[in-house]
Scaffold this active site. Sequence first.
Site, PDB file in Angstrom:
ATOM      1  N   HIS A  31       8.203  10.602  -3.258  1.00 11.87           N
ATOM      2  CA  HIS A  31       8.372  10.832  -2.272  1.00 11.87           C
ATOM      3  C   HIS A  31       8.513  12.405  -1.594  1.00 11.87           C
ATOM      4  O   HIS A  31       7.359  13.073  -2.295  1.00 11.87           O
ATOM      5  CB  HIS A  31       9.847  10.510  -2.017  1.00 11.87           C
ATOM      6  CG  HIS A  31      10.905  10.926  -3.537  1.00 11.87           C
ATOM      7  ND1 HIS A  31      10.698  10.937  -4.394  1.00 11.87           N
ATOM      8  CD2 HIS A  31      11.733  11.815  -3.057  1.00 11.87           C
ATOM      9  CE1 HIS A  31      11.303  11.974  -4.825  1.00 11.87           C
ATOM     10  NE2 HIS A  31      11.872  12.324  -4.566  1.00 11.87           N
ATOM     11  N   HIS A  66      10.459  14.662  -0.846  1.00 13.51           N
ATOM     12  CA  HIS A  66      11.612  15.633  -1.008  1.00 13.51           C
ATOM     13  C   HIS A  66      11.195  16.711  -2.151  1.00 13.51           C
ATOM     14  O   HIS A  66       9.893  16.931  -2.703  1.00 13.51           O
ATOM     15  CB  HIS A  66      12.716  15.661  -1.621  1.00 13.51           C
ATOM     16  CG  HIS A  66      13.744  14.677  -1.448  1.00 13.51           C
ATOM     17  ND1 HIS A  66      14.946  13.502  -1.941  1.00 13.51           N
ATOM     18  CD2 HIS A  66      14.259  14.613   0.162  1.00 13.51           C
ATOM     19  CE1 HIS A  66      15.512  12.941  -0.724  1.00 13.51           C
ATOM     20  NE2 HIS A  66      15.328  14.024   0.092  1.00 13.51           N
ATOM     21  N   ASP A  69      10.564  19.379  -3.854  1.00 12.95           N
ATOM     22  CA  ASP A  69      11.064  19.446  -4.985  1.00 12.95           C
ATOM     23  C   ASP A  69       9.646  18.691  -5.935  1.00 12.95           C
ATOM     24  O   ASP A  69       9.450  18.717  -7.122  1.00 12.95           O
ATOM     25  CB  ASP A  69      12.484  19.371  -6.193  1.00 12.95           C
ATOM     26  CG  ASP A  69      12.623  18.062  -6.205  1.00 12.95           C
ATOM     27  OD1 ASP A  69      12.429  17.504  -5.193  1.00 12.95           O
ATOM     28  OD2 ASP A  69      13.157  17.143  -7.049  1.00 12.95           O
ATOM     29  N   HIS A  70       9.176  17.316  -5.422  1.00  4.91           N
ATOM     30  CA  HIS A  70       7.984  16.600  -6.050  1.00  4.91           C
ATOM     31  C   HIS A  70       7.030  16.958  -4.463  1.00  4.91           C
ATOM     32  O   HIS A  70       6.285  16.003  -4.861  1.00  4.91           O
ATOM     33  CB  HIS A  70       8.593  14.944  -5.492  1.00  4.91           C
ATOM     34  CG  HIS A  70       9.717  14.970  -6.224  1.00  4.91           C
ATOM     35  ND1 HIS A  70       9.930  14.192  -7.328  1.00  4.91           N
ATOM     36  CD2 HIS A  70      11.176  15.267  -6.494  1.00  4.91           C
ATOM     37  CE1 HIS A  70      11.313  14.021  -8.302  1.00  4.91           C
ATOM     38  NE2 HIS A  70      12.468  14.287  -7.357  1.00  4.91           N
ATOM     39  N   HIS A  82      16.636   4.930  -3.314  1.00  2.00           N
ATOM     40  CA  HIS A  82      16.710   6.091  -3.384  1.00  2.00           C
ATOM     41  C   HIS A  82      17.343   6.543  -1.864  1.00  2.00           C
ATOM     42  O   HIS A  82      17.057   5.826  -0.786  1.00  2.00           O
ATOM     43  CB  HIS A  82      15.920   7.517  -3.959  1.00  2.00           C
ATOM     44  CG  HIS A  82      15.781   9.363  -3.922  1.00  2.00           C
ATOM     45  ND1 HIS A  82      16.994   9.016  -4.008  1.00  2.00           N
ATOM     46  CD2 HIS A  82      15.453  10.314  -3.262  1.00  2.00           C
ATOM     47  CE1 HIS A  82      17.286  10.392  -4.141  1.00  2.00           C
ATOM     48  NE2 HIS A  82      16.196  11.190  -4.064  1.00  2.00           N
ATOM     49  N   ASP A 115      13.710   9.488  -8.614  1.00  2.00           N
ATOM     50  CA  ASP A 115      14.600   9.892  -7.970  1.00  2.00           C
ATOM     51  C   ASP A 115      14.973   8.282  -7.654  1.00  2.00           C
ATOM     52  O   ASP A 115      14.559   8.399  -6.136  1.00  2.00           O
ATOM     53  CB  ASP A 115      14.320  10.515  -6.575  1.00  2.00           C
ATOM     54  CG  ASP A 115      14.198  11.906  -6.856  1.00  2.00           C
ATOM     55  OD1 ASP A 115      13.673  12.580  -8.737  1.00  2.00           O
ATOM     56  OD2 ASP A 115      14.295  12.999  -6.428  1.00  2.00           O
ATOM     57  N   HIS A 135      13.478  15.269 -15.014  1.00  2.00           N
ATOM     58  CA  HIS A 135      13.631  15.899 -14.562  1.00  2.00           C
ATOM     59  C   HIS A 135      15.499  16.179 -13.953  1.00  2.00           C
ATOM     60  O   HIS A 135      16.919  15.349 -13.657  1.00  2.00           O
ATOM     61  CB  HIS A 135      13.895  14.939 -13.381  1.00  2.00           C
ATOM     62  CG  HIS A 135      14.159  14.886 -11.694  1.00  2.00           C
ATOM     63  ND1 HIS A 135      14.818  14.079 -11.418  1.00  2.00           N
ATOM     64  CD2 HIS A 135      13.894  15.198 -10.465  1.00  2.00           C
ATOM     65  CE1 HIS A 135      15.376  14.653  -9.735  1.00  2.00           C
ATOM     66  NE2 HIS A 135      13.949  15.029  -9.763  1.00  2.00           N
TER      67      HIS A 135
END
Length: 304
Positions: free
Chosen positions: A61, A63, A65-66, A139, A206, A264
Amino acid sequence: MRELVVLGTASQVPTRYRNHNGYLLRWDGEGFLFDPGEGTQRQMLLAGVPPSSVTRLCLTHFHGDHCLGVPGVLQRLSLDRSERPVVAHYPHSGRVYFDRLRHASVFHDAVDVREEPVAGPGQVAAGRFGVLEAMPLDHSIEVYGYRLTEPDGRRFLPESLAALGIDGPDVGELDRTGALRIGERVVAADEVSQVRRGQRFAFVMDTRLCENVYALADGVDMLVIEATFLDEDSALATEYGHLTARQAARVARECGVRRLVLTHFSQRYPDAAQRYREEAAREFSGDTVVAEDLMRVAVPKRRP
């Protein structure tokens, strides 16, 4: 070589000891880079893996941090004049974000990026490595988990072959055609071999618990799964769309996972590796790894 190179293990906020997400699955000649967060290019340097080892980019996805490591990795591949194409898989709904990451700054763009967005559940790629599938998770935004499945193979039994006088090139022919004539008899490959189960890998990030978490994890040799929270904060995990270590371990137990890799981690638990390990052990008695940055984790060898 089949191993997971852990490039980062933090969730939303990196810490002094944990970089943002990043996971390189080295699978024979393929390099699947999952969810490269900020700083992934440098983590690859510290881990001793060249950017040119990346052949597929798999984002769950968008976000930060990914995915904020995407520009650095792709620009480095251009700088190195990498000749191997990179296939990019990501949720189709985030195509505009991938385009922004792909062209985040001015650089001499020389890398061959082949975008193959994920628009729904099912197979997203196939090759000598096997089949790569994606399934939607639960999520706050659209998220996909990934599952890699190697086709089952065949292991010939030396004693059975020897008993029938089959050796040398005849073994290869039997493998290719499935049958071989020996005098007046036709020997089927199944008579002198066993099924060699293909290896399986799953990547889950997530998400709250949902059916597809179990579908992705079912019977895999290695499950890499988020464990953002500890069980004491399970209400927060549900609210924000995440798992606890205990939930992740329960999935591993119920799905027959051989090696569980927890990662994570929330910054709210500094130096909590032992707590994660103890919590997971309440549900899963199998092989559990609490991931650390720059760790290498081998995919378990095939069962006999």
